[in-house]
Design a protein around this motif. Sequence first.
Motif, PDB file in Angstrom:
ATOM      1  N   ASN A   1       0.658  -1.364   0.152  1.00 21.92           N
ATOM      2  CA  ASN A   1       0.012  -0.056  -0.138  1.00 21.92           C
ATOM      3  C   ASN A   1       1.169   1.332  -0.123  1.00 21.92           C
ATOM      4  O   ASN A   1       1.407   1.068   0.346  1.00 21.92           O
ATOM      5  CB  ASN A   1      -1.046   0.044   0.630  1.00 21.92           C
ATOM      6  N   SER A   2       0.080   2.224  -0.585  1.00 17.22           N
ATOM      7  CA  SER A   2       0.876   3.702  -0.554  1.00 17.22           C
ATOM      8  C   SER A   2       0.512   4.203   0.811  1.00 17.22           C
ATOM      9  O   SER A   2       0.116   3.612   1.401  1.00 17.22           O
ATOM     10  CB  SER A   2       0.122   4.312  -1.560  1.00 17.22           C
ATOM     11  N   ASP A   3       1.731   5.206   1.051  1.00 14.02           N
ATOM     12  CA  ASP A   3       1.176   6.145   2.422  1.00 14.02           C
ATOM     13  C   ASP A   3      -0.011   6.523   2.381  1.00 14.02           C
ATOM     14  O   ASP A   3      -0.427   6.716   3.910  1.00 14.02           O
ATOM     15  CB  ASP A   3       2.030   6.806   3.069  1.00 14.02           C
ATOM     16  N   VAL A   4      -0.853   7.120   1.311  1.00 18.27           N
ATOM     17  CA  VAL A   4      -1.834   7.501   1.621  1.00 18.27           C
ATOM     18  C   VAL A   4      -3.203   7.026   1.390  1.00 18.27           C
ATOM     19  O   VAL A   4      -3.557   7.549   1.082  1.00 18.27           O
ATOM     20  CB  VAL A   4      -1.588   8.483  -0.360  1.00 18.27           C
ATOM     21  N   ASP A   5      -3.263   5.562   0.887  1.00 19.28           N
ATOM     22  CA  ASP A   5      -4.160   4.432   1.209  1.00 19.28           C
ATOM     23  C   ASP A   5      -4.498   4.228   2.554  1.00 19.28           C
ATOM     24  O   ASP A   5      -5.400   3.649   2.413  1.00 19.28           O
ATOM     25  CB  ASP A   5      -3.174   3.003  -0.351  1.00 19.28           C
ATOM     26  N   VAL A   6      -3.524   4.743   3.433  1.00 21.30           N
ATOM     27  CA  VAL A   6      -4.159   4.551   5.062  1.00 21.30           C
ATOM     28  C   VAL A   6      -3.855   5.545   5.521  1.00 21.30           C
ATOM     29  O   VAL A   6      -3.398   6.917   5.130  1.00 21.30           O
ATOM     30  CB  VAL A   6      -3.161   3.325   5.277  1.00 21.30           C
ATOM     31  N   ASN A   7      -4.619   5.895   6.820  1.00 21.97           N
ATOM     32  CA  ASN A   7      -4.901   6.743   7.471  1.00 21.97           C
ATOM     33  C   ASN A   7      -5.053   8.146   6.891  1.00 21.97           C
ATOM     34  O   ASN A   7      -4.669   9.008   7.366  1.00 21.97           O
ATOM     35  CB  ASN A   7      -3.143   7.378   8.543  1.00 21.97           C
ATOM     36  N   LEU A   8      -6.985   8.360   6.925  1.00 21.06           N
ATOM     37  CA  LEU A   8      -7.274   9.176   5.363  1.00 21.06           C
ATOM     38  C   LEU A   8      -8.033  10.282   6.908  1.00 21.06           C
ATOM     39  O   LEU A   8      -7.796   9.477   8.383  1.00 21.06           O
ATOM     40  CB  LEU A   8      -8.587   8.254   5.146  1.00 21.06           C
ATOM     41  N   PRO A   9      -7.469  11.588   7.089  1.00 24.89           N
ATOM     42  CA  PRO A   9      -8.067  12.090   8.340  1.00 24.89           C
ATOM     43  C   PRO A   9      -9.717  12.288   8.709  1.00 24.89           C
ATOM     44  O   PRO A   9     -10.289  11.976   7.604  1.00 24.89           O
ATOM     45  CB  PRO A   9      -7.150  13.794   7.987  1.00 24.89           C
ATOM     46  N   ALA A  10      -9.961  11.936   9.632  1.00 26.16           N
ATOM     47  CA  ALA A  10     -11.327  12.712   9.651  1.00 26.16           C
ATOM     48  C   ALA A  10     -11.694  14.187   9.502  1.00 26.16           C
ATOM     49  O   ALA A  10     -11.034  15.246  10.309  1.00 26.16           O
ATOM     50  CB  ALA A  10     -11.888  12.952  11.305  1.00 26.16           C
ATOM     51  N   THR A  11     -12.230  14.917   9.039  1.00 27.64           N
ATOM     52  CA  THR A  11     -13.268  15.417   8.846  1.00 27.64           C
ATOM     53  C   THR A  11     -14.603  16.012   9.054  1.00 27.64           C
ATOM     54  O   THR A  11     -14.713  14.942   9.733  1.00 27.64           O
ATOM     55  CB  THR A  11     -12.781  16.020   7.419  1.00 27.64           C
ATOM     56  N   LYS A  12     -14.525  17.361   9.428  1.00 25.79           N
ATOM     57  CA  LYS A  12     -16.548  17.808   9.287  1.00 25.79           C
ATOM     58  C   LYS A  12     -17.416  17.926   8.125  1.00 25.79           C
ATOM     59  O   LYS A  12     -18.416  18.423   7.599  1.00 25.79           O
ATOM     60  CB  LYS A  12     -16.137  19.276  10.330  1.00 25.79           C
ATOM     61  N   THR A  13     -16.046  17.856   6.761  1.00 22.45           N
ATOM     62  CA  THR A  13     -17.097  17.628   5.609  1.00 22.45           C
ATOM     63  C   THR A  13     -18.038  16.702   5.461  1.00 22.45           C
ATOM     64  O   THR A  13     -17.574  15.898   5.252  1.00 22.45           O
ATOM     65  CB  THR A  13     -16.014  18.266   4.257  1.00 22.45           C
ATOM     66  N   LYS A  14     -19.244  17.392   4.702  1.00 16.18           N
ATOM     67  CA  LYS A  14     -20.280  17.048   4.153  1.00 16.18           C
ATOM     68  C   LYS A  14     -20.796  17.230   2.959  1.00 16.18           C
ATOM     69  O   LYS A  14     -20.567  18.816   2.778  1.00 16.18           O
ATOM     70  CB  LYS A  14     -21.844  16.955   5.625  1.00 16.18           C
ATOM     71  N   ASN A  15     -20.906  16.564   1.922  1.00 16.28           N
ATOM     72  CA  ASN A  15     -20.981  17.091   0.686  1.00 16.28           C
ATOM     73  C   ASN A  15     -22.539  16.084  -0.227  1.00 16.28           C
ATOM     74  O   ASN A  15     -22.542  15.238  -0.653  1.00 16.28           O
ATOM     75  CB  ASN A  15     -19.923  16.833  -0.470  1.00 16.28           C
ATOM     76  N   GLU A  16     -23.711  16.266   1.027  1.00 17.16           N
ATOM     77  CA  GLU A  16     -24.607  15.533   0.276  1.00 17.16           C
ATOM     78  C   GLU A  16     -25.437  16.253  -0.902  1.00 17.16           C
ATOM     79  O   GLU A  16     -25.910  15.454  -1.805  1.00 17.16           O
ATOM     80  CB  GLU A  16     -25.502  15.915   1.199  1.00 17.16           C
ATOM     81  N   ASN A  17     -24.900  17.293  -0.875  1.00 16.09           N
ATOM     82  CA  ASN A  17     -25.199  17.797  -2.570  1.00 16.09           C
ATOM     83  C   ASN A  17     -24.260  18.177  -3.507  1.00 16.09           C
ATOM     84  O   ASN A  17     -24.205  19.219  -4.319  1.00 16.09           O
ATOM     85  CB  ASN A  17     -26.360  19.078  -2.420  1.00 16.09           C
ATOM     86  N   ALA A  18     -23.911  16.658  -4.080  1.00 17.47           N
ATOM     87  CA  ALA A  18     -22.659  16.623  -5.020  1.00 17.47           C
ATOM     88  C   ALA A  18     -22.900  15.212  -5.324  1.00 17.47           C
ATOM     89  O   ALA A  18     -22.399  14.771  -4.530  1.00 17.47           O
ATOM     90  CB  ALA A  18     -21.592  17.150  -3.954  1.00 17.47           C
ATOM     91  N   TYR A  19     -21.984  15.420  -6.963  1.00 17.82           N
ATOM     92  CA  TYR A  19     -21.986  14.964  -7.767  1.00 17.82           C
ATOM     93  C   TYR A  19     -20.733  14.090  -7.936  1.00 17.82           C
ATOM     94  O   TYR A  19     -19.517  15.578  -8.364  1.00 17.82           O
ATOM     95  CB  TYR A  19     -22.818  14.493  -8.461  1.00 17.82           C
ATOM     96  N   ALA A  20     -20.257  13.007  -8.532  1.00 16.48           N
ATOM     97  CA  ALA A  20     -18.717  13.281  -8.913  1.00 16.48           C
ATOM     98  C   ALA A  20     -18.661  12.020  -9.714  1.00 16.48           C
ATOM     99  O   ALA A  20     -19.344  11.264  -9.796  1.00 16.48           O
ATOM    100  CB  ALA A  20     -17.526  12.967  -7.694  1.00 16.48           C
ATOM    101  N   VAL A  21     -18.026  12.034 -10.818  1.00 20.40           N
ATOM    102  CA  VAL A  21     -17.359  10.845 -11.971  1.00 20.40           C
ATOM    103  C   VAL A  21     -15.771  10.760 -12.095  1.00 20.40           C
ATOM    104  O   VAL A  21     -15.032  11.841 -11.519  1.00 20.40           O
ATOM    105  CB  VAL A  21     -17.654  12.042 -13.151  1.00 20.40           C
TER     106      VAL A  21
END
Length: 269
Positions: free
Chosen positions: A1-21
Amino acid sequence: NSDVDVNLPATKTKNENAYAVVIDNKDYKDIKGKDVDFAINDAVMIKKYLSDVMGFMPGNIIYRENAAKGDFEAIFGTRENYKAELYELVKNPYAEVFIYYSGHGAPSQYDKKSYLVPVECKPNNVQFGGYPTELLYGNLAKIRTKFTTVIIDACYSGNIYENISPLGIPVEDTKVELPNGAVITATSSNETANWYPEQQHGMFTYFFLKALQNPQKTDKNTDNKVTLDEVYDFVNDHNSGVPYQARLIGQQQNPNIKGNAKDKIVIEY
């Protein structure tokens, strides 16, 4: 694994009205010996960061591996009809849209324009089998959004061509006219988008994820908010980001940004 594949940060961000491709093109049928080795790794982790760090709802993320031209057209539309899958999803003008692509890009030998390269595209016929970047930006501009972010880990150096020097194919600068949006690409000009084998990611994508994994370091004004502009500054840092890492392997790679990203908050922590 890459070091960015683990230890993802906890955030306050909520994007319920957001879409991604999220599109990753790795296995090319007619471009021999030039598969994009880490495209799927890149896209899988982008998708994970979207849901776990940036607060997107998993059901609002369109994900495609090894996309054909028909997939691009079904998601983003054609010149004749821009009301495709993404357009139909985004009904609220206050929604946000995030686009990510990892794979080959290429300039056409004939019209000098840049294209995203579907997996079945024949390398010397990209003007017919590719998906034009100007069409992508044009159709995205027709979707009313609060903000549209486009992240492209590809280059337009022409290195997919056989028996043709890529230096002989100048590519026109693609205009980006997103009313509320920004585009960050892995390279500038005819540079090559490099890989980062030690981390099993594209070099650009690795540093993009690293910027989100370490928000305290990316957040230059220490307001507990990371803007898209601050992410770009982290990725493009000439002493620790992509340009520096590329120099270590004897390459030049300078990510590019277009649009107003100063006030676009990516995450809050």
